[in-house]
Design a protein around this motif. Structure first.
Motif, PDB file in Angstrom:
ATOM      1  N   MET A   6       0.842  -1.203   0.000  1.00 22.53           N
ATOM      2  CA  MET A   6       0.000   0.000   0.000  1.00 22.53           C
ATOM      3  C   MET A   6       0.878   1.254   0.000  1.00 22.53           C
ATOM      4  SD  MET A   6      -3.215  -0.227  -0.115  1.00 22.53           S
ATOM      5  CE  MET A   6      -4.104  -1.710  -0.502  1.00 22.53           C
ATOM      6  N   ARG A   7       1.876   1.193   0.828  1.00 22.68           N
ATOM      7  CA  ARG A   7       2.794   2.328   0.925  1.00 22.68           C
ATOM      8  C   ARG A   7       3.504   2.543  -0.421  1.00 22.68           C
ATOM      9  NH1 ARG A   7       7.124   2.227   5.764  1.00 22.68           N
ATOM     10  NH2 ARG A   7       5.686   3.494   6.970  1.00 22.68           N
ATOM     11  N   ASN A   8       3.951   1.444  -1.038  1.00 23.71           N
ATOM     12  CA  ASN A   8       4.623   1.553  -2.336  1.00 23.71           C
ATOM     13  C   ASN A   8       3.713   2.131  -3.408  1.00 23.71           C
ATOM     14  OD1 ASN A   8       6.773   0.354  -1.097  1.00 23.71           O
ATOM     15  ND2 ASN A   8       6.481  -1.672  -2.048  1.00 23.71           N
ATOM     16  N   LEU A   9       2.426   1.838  -3.229  1.00 20.47           N
ATOM     17  CA  LEU A   9       1.420   2.287  -4.193  1.00 20.47           C
ATOM     18  C   LEU A   9       1.104   3.775  -4.019  1.00 20.47           C
ATOM     19  CD1 LEU A   9      -0.119   0.346  -6.143  1.00 20.47           C
ATOM     20  CD2 LEU A   9      -1.999   0.396  -4.522  1.00 20.47           C
ATOM     21  N   GLY A  10       1.558   4.339  -2.895  1.00 18.48           N
ATOM     22  CA  GLY A  10       1.259   5.736  -2.623  1.00 18.48           C
ATOM     23  C   GLY A  10      -0.011   5.934  -1.826  1.00 18.48           C
ATOM     24  N   ALA A  11      -0.540   4.834  -1.267  1.00 17.10           N
ATOM     25  CA  ALA A  11      -1.696   4.953  -0.379  1.00 17.10           C
ATOM     26  C   ALA A  11      -1.190   5.219   1.040  1.00 17.10           C
ATOM     27  CB  ALA A  11      -2.516   3.675  -0.405  1.00 17.10           C
ATOM     28  N   PHE A  12      -2.120   5.639   1.909  1.00 16.40           N
ATOM     29  CA  PHE A  12      -1.736   5.912   3.302  1.00 16.40           C
ATOM     30  C   PHE A  12      -2.412   4.898   4.218  1.00 16.40           C
ATOM     31  CE2 PHE A  12      -1.711  10.043   1.072  1.00 16.40           C
ATOM     32  CZ  PHE A  12      -0.344  10.285   1.127  1.00 16.40           C
ATOM     33  N   PRO A  13      -1.703   3.798   4.503  1.00 20.74           N
ATOM     34  CA  PRO A  13      -2.323   2.786   5.348  1.00 20.74           C
ATOM     35  C   PRO A  13      -2.258   3.156   6.826  1.00 20.74           C
ATOM     36  CG  PRO A  13      -0.138   2.048   4.666  1.00 20.74           C
ATOM     37  CD  PRO A  13      -0.362   3.383   4.022  1.00 20.74           C
ATOM     38  N   ARG A  14      -3.362   2.968   7.515  1.00 12.21           N
ATOM     39  CA  ARG A  14      -3.348   3.077   8.974  1.00 12.21           C
ATOM     40  C   ARG A  14      -3.668   1.683   9.506  1.00 12.21           C
ATOM     41  NH1 ARG A  14      -7.436   6.543  12.762  1.00 12.21           N
ATOM     42  NH2 ARG A  14      -6.199   8.393  12.252  1.00 12.21           N
ATOM     43  N   ILE A  15      -2.810   1.177  10.379  1.00 15.06           N
ATOM     44  CA  ILE A  15      -2.955  -0.193  10.862  1.00 15.06           C
ATOM     45  C   ILE A  15      -3.627  -0.216  12.229  1.00 15.06           C
ATOM     46  CG2 ILE A  15      -1.671  -2.267  11.590  1.00 15.06           C
ATOM     47  CD1 ILE A  15       0.024  -0.275   9.063  1.00 15.06           C
ATOM     48  N   TYR A  16      -4.594  -1.091  12.344  1.00 14.27           N
ATOM     49  CA  TYR A  16      -5.233  -1.386  13.639  1.00 14.27           C
ATOM     50  C   TYR A  16      -4.855  -2.823  13.969  1.00 14.27           C
ATOM     51  CZ  TYR A  16      -8.237   2.636  12.569  1.00 14.27           C
ATOM     52  OH  TYR A  16      -8.711   3.872  12.256  1.00 14.27           O
ATOM     53  N   TYR A  17      -4.277  -3.008  15.137  1.00 17.42           N
ATOM     54  CA  TYR A  17      -3.742  -4.342  15.467  1.00 17.42           C
ATOM     55  C   TYR A  17      -4.187  -4.670  16.889  1.00 17.42           C
ATOM     56  CZ  TYR A  17       0.103  -7.864  15.992  1.00 17.42           C
ATOM     57  OH  TYR A  17       0.858  -8.991  16.192  1.00 17.42           O
ATOM     58  N   GLY A  18      -5.015  -5.687  17.020  1.00 16.07           N
ATOM     59  CA  GLY A  18      -5.534  -6.051  18.333  1.00 16.07           C
ATOM     60  C   GLY A  18      -5.287  -7.504  18.687  1.00 16.07           C
ATOM     61  N   GLY A  19      -5.289  -7.772  19.988  1.00 19.72           N
ATOM     62  CA  GLY A  19      -5.145  -9.144  20.452  1.00 19.72           C
ATOM     63  C   GLY A  19      -5.776  -9.270  21.822  1.00 19.72           C
ATOM     64  N   LEU A  38       3.981  -8.209  16.879  1.00 19.02           N
ATOM     65  CA  LEU A  38       4.585  -7.545  15.719  1.00 19.02           C
ATOM     66  C   LEU A  38       4.462  -6.024  15.776  1.00 19.02           C
ATOM     67  CD1 LEU A  38       3.539  -9.942  12.806  1.00 19.02           C
ATOM     68  CD2 LEU A  38       5.548 -10.042  14.282  1.00 19.02           C
ATOM     69  N   ARG A  39       3.946  -5.506  16.915  1.00 15.45           N
ATOM     70  CA  ARG A  39       3.682  -4.065  16.982  1.00 15.45           C
ATOM     71  C   ARG A  39       4.939  -3.223  16.764  1.00 15.45           C
ATOM     72  NH1 ARG A  39       3.713  -6.407  21.870  1.00 15.45           N
ATOM     73  NH2 ARG A  39       5.024  -5.455  23.474  1.00 15.45           N
ATOM     74  N   GLN A  40       6.060  -3.693  17.355  1.00 21.57           N
ATOM     75  CA  GLN A  40       7.290  -2.901  17.239  1.00 21.57           C
ATOM     76  C   GLN A  40       7.775  -2.818  15.798  1.00 21.57           C
ATOM     77  OE1 GLN A  40       9.162  -5.193  20.190  1.00 21.57           O
ATOM     78  NE2 GLN A  40       9.240  -3.542  21.701  1.00 21.57           N
ATOM     79  N   LYS A  41       7.601  -3.931  15.104  1.00 26.98           N
ATOM     80  CA  LYS A  41       8.046  -3.982  13.712  1.00 26.98           C
ATOM     81  C   LYS A  41       7.342  -2.905  12.880  1.00 26.98           C
ATOM     82  CE  LYS A  41       7.599  -7.639  10.342  1.00 26.98           C
ATOM     83  NZ  LYS A  41       7.800  -9.062  10.096  1.00 26.98           N
ATOM     84  N   PHE A  42       6.023  -2.783  13.071  1.00 31.85           N
ATOM     85  CA  PHE A  42       5.285  -1.743  12.344  1.00 31.85           C
ATOM     86  C   PHE A  42       5.751  -0.351  12.778  1.00 31.85           C
ATOM     87  CE2 PHE A  42       2.226  -5.223  11.691  1.00 31.85           C
ATOM     88  CZ  PHE A  42       1.866  -5.009  10.371  1.00 31.85           C
ATOM     89  N   GLU A  43       5.944  -0.203  14.096  1.00 30.93           N
ATOM     90  CA  GLU A  43       6.340   1.111  14.616  1.00 30.93           C
ATOM     91  C   GLU A  43       7.717   1.512  14.095  1.00 30.93           C
ATOM     92  OE1 GLU A  43       5.817   0.361  18.769  1.00 30.93           O
ATOM     93  OE2 GLU A  43       3.717   1.014  18.759  1.00 30.93           O
ATOM     94  N   GLU A  44       8.635   0.561  14.129  1.00 31.43           N
ATOM     95  CA  GLU A  44       9.999   0.847  13.667  1.00 31.43           C
ATOM     96  C   GLU A  44      10.030   1.247  12.202  1.00 31.43           C
ATOM     97  OE1 GLU A  44      12.129  -2.698  14.658  1.00 31.43           O
ATOM     98  OE2 GLU A  44      12.035  -2.251  16.818  1.00 31.43           O
ATOM     99  N   GLU A  45       9.055   0.759  11.459  1.00 31.31           N
ATOM    100  CA  GLU A  45       9.019   1.089  10.035  1.00 31.31           C
ATOM    101  C   GLU A  45       8.103   2.276   9.754  1.00 31.31           C
ATOM    102  OE1 GLU A  45       8.438  -2.504   7.766  1.00 31.31           O
ATOM    103  OE2 GLU A  45       9.810  -3.574   9.084  1.00 31.31           O
ATOM    104  N   ASP A  46       7.792   3.001  10.842  1.00 31.68           N
ATOM    105  CA  ASP A  46       7.037   4.256  10.728  1.00 31.68           C
ATOM    106  C   ASP A  46       5.648   4.112  10.134  1.00 31.68           C
ATOM    107  OD1 ASP A  46       8.827   5.932  11.971  1.00 31.68           O
ATOM    108  OD2 ASP A  46      10.038   6.154  10.147  1.00 31.68           O
ATOM    109  N   PHE A  47       5.025   2.968  10.369  1.00 30.98           N
ATOM    110  CA  PHE A  47       3.617   2.844   9.982  1.00 30.98           C
ATOM    111  C   PHE A  47       2.765   3.504  11.059  1.00 30.98           C
ATOM    112  CE2 PHE A  47       5.132  -0.662   7.291  1.00 30.98           C
ATOM    113  CZ  PHE A  47       4.447  -0.367   6.120  1.00 30.98           C
ATOM    114  N   GLU A  48       1.683   4.113  10.642  1.00 28.32           N
ATOM    115  CA  GLU A  48       0.724   4.633  11.612  1.00 28.32           C
ATOM    116  C   GLU A  48      -0.035   3.434  12.160  1.00 28.32           C
ATOM    117  OE1 GLU A  48      -2.273   7.162   9.946  1.00 28.32           O
ATOM    118  OE2 GLU A  48      -3.009   7.769  11.917  1.00 28.32           O
ATOM    119  N   ILE A  49       0.063   3.211  13.447  1.00 31.00           N
ATOM    120  CA  ILE A  49      -0.536   1.987  14.010  1.00 31.00           C
ATOM    121  C   ILE A  49      -1.262   2.276  15.314  1.00 31.00           C
ATOM    122  CG2 ILE A  49       1.695   1.304  15.049  1.00 31.00           C
ATOM    123  CD1 ILE A  49       0.795  -1.653  14.488  1.00 31.00           C
TER     124      ILE A  49
END
Lengths: 303, 265
Positions: free
Chosen positions: B127-140, B148-159
């Motif tokens: 999505m990011r490569n496509l130029g879209a703005f993904p916002r991730i919701y991750y629950g457990g 995997l929360r840190q992985k998304f955060e480290e890669e600067d995804f909005e989560i």
């Protein structure tokens, strides 16, 4: 050079390895994995006259070295099969066998009558384990009389050889096999799956929506092998052994017990290249054992 | 679609029941799309017998990562494999998420519950490569279910994160977190993978708000490539309902195609 071809009398196969109906789709699904031309033949998914919806999910449950399925013979029916699938299968140089289903004897005959007009089919495998709506859901395979009746009816009109696929869920498989032979069947396919179930302990409910299903896979091999041996002592028509075959060794066990050919079923899911590997295994075995024609090992069990 | 009987495992990470395996599989990596899956054989023995369907988690050059939870005998055995071992796989299989250029510049919601995050990391990157703005919701359920929360955060995804017990992030279901956020966020499309009840709730929200949505469904599969007809689900097609094969037509489906089981949320 070993000759792997086997002569069923009504059909000569380039090798004894076929695929079991219901585990090989309509054949086309396996072309990324298997050169269909290398197979002795393949049996496509069971066909009723009309398209069929099948059972609700869950349709599958895995058990120890086995798989219980209750697909319910979902399928596209003869017309779509003939128009959409058959043209894609015709040019393969291997025996295409169509598994024929029916809710009553007349439907089996109608499916065969329709398919008789199509090219490219080598034989029919009559699946007489389908629930029969006119007989309280009991399938023809459960008694010699009903087995004889449906085989006799279909054989009267069919222009192609008939292989009758029996159910193992009977007390005396030999009398059913004899009834199929009596009805004019050209061969016997032995056997279908074993009626089975599995329970979800937490929910205290069956794991299959249909409650019961058919058990296949390596778990059933010794059971069906016994039946093949018993039937081979009594019938004159060739037997195709089916049940839990995953290796060349399994195939050889069935052939030594009396099967002229075998069908690979559930193993196609585990490794879609299983059929090809079994053919290679058979060739290696024969070469090592100094067997010139694989037909020499059929029914050679020393008891 | 390829069969790769000996894909070497090149790295492994575990968090409790959750396992991430990376393996080399050049041809698969070249073809894989987000939302597609592989069929992995748990062992060479005949028990367990069948392959297990597992989402493709990411693709890096000539290798693939899978992320899964050890829930039964098959996934437990897969989770016991180590770097240097081999995986017997078939893939990539099925049809993935729709990635069209019209998503460029659009905000999209990517919602994952528990192990359902597996295919969404791959999706977020595309999505990011496509130029879209993904916002991730991750629950457990707990903090242990969202490793995997840190992985998304480290890669600067909005989560945005949630746990049912409040041990990390928003306290409550990820569906509630998502619903609440819609006061200030209007995604162009929603992509979801997670437990059935969670996906049903998201589908309902998407329907009510008239947002297009896609869901990646899970199923017990016999073959994974359309031959056994074991993994069916009832889908709405041209106003008719029929059993469709999840492995072949899915596992990703449009929200309005899916008929959800009536479950208490």
């Amino acid at each position: 050079m070993t000759d792997l071809s086997v002569d069923l009398g009504f059909l000569r196969l380039k090798n004894p390895v076929l695929t079991a109906s219901g585990t090989f789709g309509y054949g086309v699904e396996f072309t990324p994995f298997v050169d269909l031309n290398k197979l002795g033949g393949f049996v496509v998914k069971g066909l009723y006259f009309h398209p069929r919806l099948g059972n609700p999910p869950p349709r599958l449950v895995e058990t120890a070295s086995g798989l219980i399925n209750a697909i319910g013979l979902q399928g596209i029916g003869v017309k779509r099969f003939s128009e959409e699938i058959l043209p894609r299968l015709k040019n393969y140089e291997t025996a295409l066998i169509v598994n024929v289903c029916g809710e009553d004897d007349e439907e089996y005959a109608a499916v065969v009558e329709y398919l008789d007009k199509q090219d490219g089919i080598a034989a029919y495998e009559l699946n007489i384990s389908c629930p029969n709506t006119k007989r309280d859901g009991r399938c023809p395979a459960l008694s010699p009389e009903t087995t004889y009746a449906v085989v006799d009816l279909v054989k009267k009109t069919s222009v192609r050889p008939i292989i009758t696929k029996l159910s193992p869920n009977v007390t005396d498989i030999v009398e059913i096999a004899l009834a199929a032979q009596e009805g004019g069947s050209d061969g016997i396919a032995l056997a279908n799956t074993y009626l089975a179930m599995a329970v979800d302990v937490e929910k205290r409910s069956p794991k299959l929506a249909n409650v019961f299903g058919g058990l296949s896979g390596p778990a059933i091999k010794p059971l069906t092998l016994r039946m093949v041996f018993q039937v081979a002592q009594k019938v004159q028509i060739p037997i195709i052994g089916i049940g839990g075959i995953v290796s060349g060794n399994d195939a050889l066990e069935y052939m030594i017990a009396g099967a002229s050919a075998i069908e690979v079923g559930t193993a196609n899911f585990v490794d879609p290249e299983t059929t090809t590997k079994i053919i290679q295994d058979l060739e290696i075995h024969c070469r090592k054992a100094g067997i010139q024609s694989i037909e020499q090992i059929i029914g050679t069990l020393k008891v | 679609m390829h069969k790769e009987p000996k894909a070497p495992i090149i790295h492994k990470k575990t968090w409790g029941d959750y396992c991430l395996l990376g393996f080399q599989a050049e041809r698969l990596a070249a073809e894989a799309q987000p939302g597609q899956f592989i069929m992995a054989r748990p062992s060479d023995s005949l028990h367990p017998l069948l392959r297990r369907p597992i989402s493709i988690h990411s693709v890096l050059d000539d290798s693939i990562e899978i992320y899964f939870q050890q829930t039964g005998i098959g996934t437990t055995l897969l989770g016991q494999k180590e770097k240097g071992d081999f995986l017997d796989i078939i893939g990539p299989l099925g049809k993935g998420f729709h990635l069209e250029s019209s998503l460029q510049g659009k905000s999209v919601a990517i919602i994952g519950g528990g192990r359902g995050i597996a295919p969404l990391y791959f999706l977020a990157h595309r999505m990011r490569n496509l130029g879209a703005f993904p916002r991730i919701y991750y629950g457990g359920r707990t903090i242990n279910d969202i490793p995997l929360r840190q992985k998304f955060e480290e890669e600067d995804f909005e989560i945005l994160l949630s746990t049912d017990d409040g041990s990390f992030g928003f306290k409550g279901l990820v569906t509630a977190l998502f619903q609440k956020s819609l006061q200030e966020f209007s995604p162009f499309r929603i992509f979801t993978c997670g437990p059935e009840a969670m996906m049903a709730k998201i589908a309902q929200i998407a329907h009510d708000k008239d947002i297009s949505s896609e869901f990646s469904l899970e199923a017990i599969m016999g073959c994974g490539f359309g031959a056994c007809w074991g993994c069916v689900r009832k889908l709405r097609k041209e106003n008719e309902e029929e059993w469709s094969k999840i492995c072949e037509e899915g596992p990703v489906f449009q929200g309005d195609q899916i008929i959800w089981e009536k479950e208490e949320l």
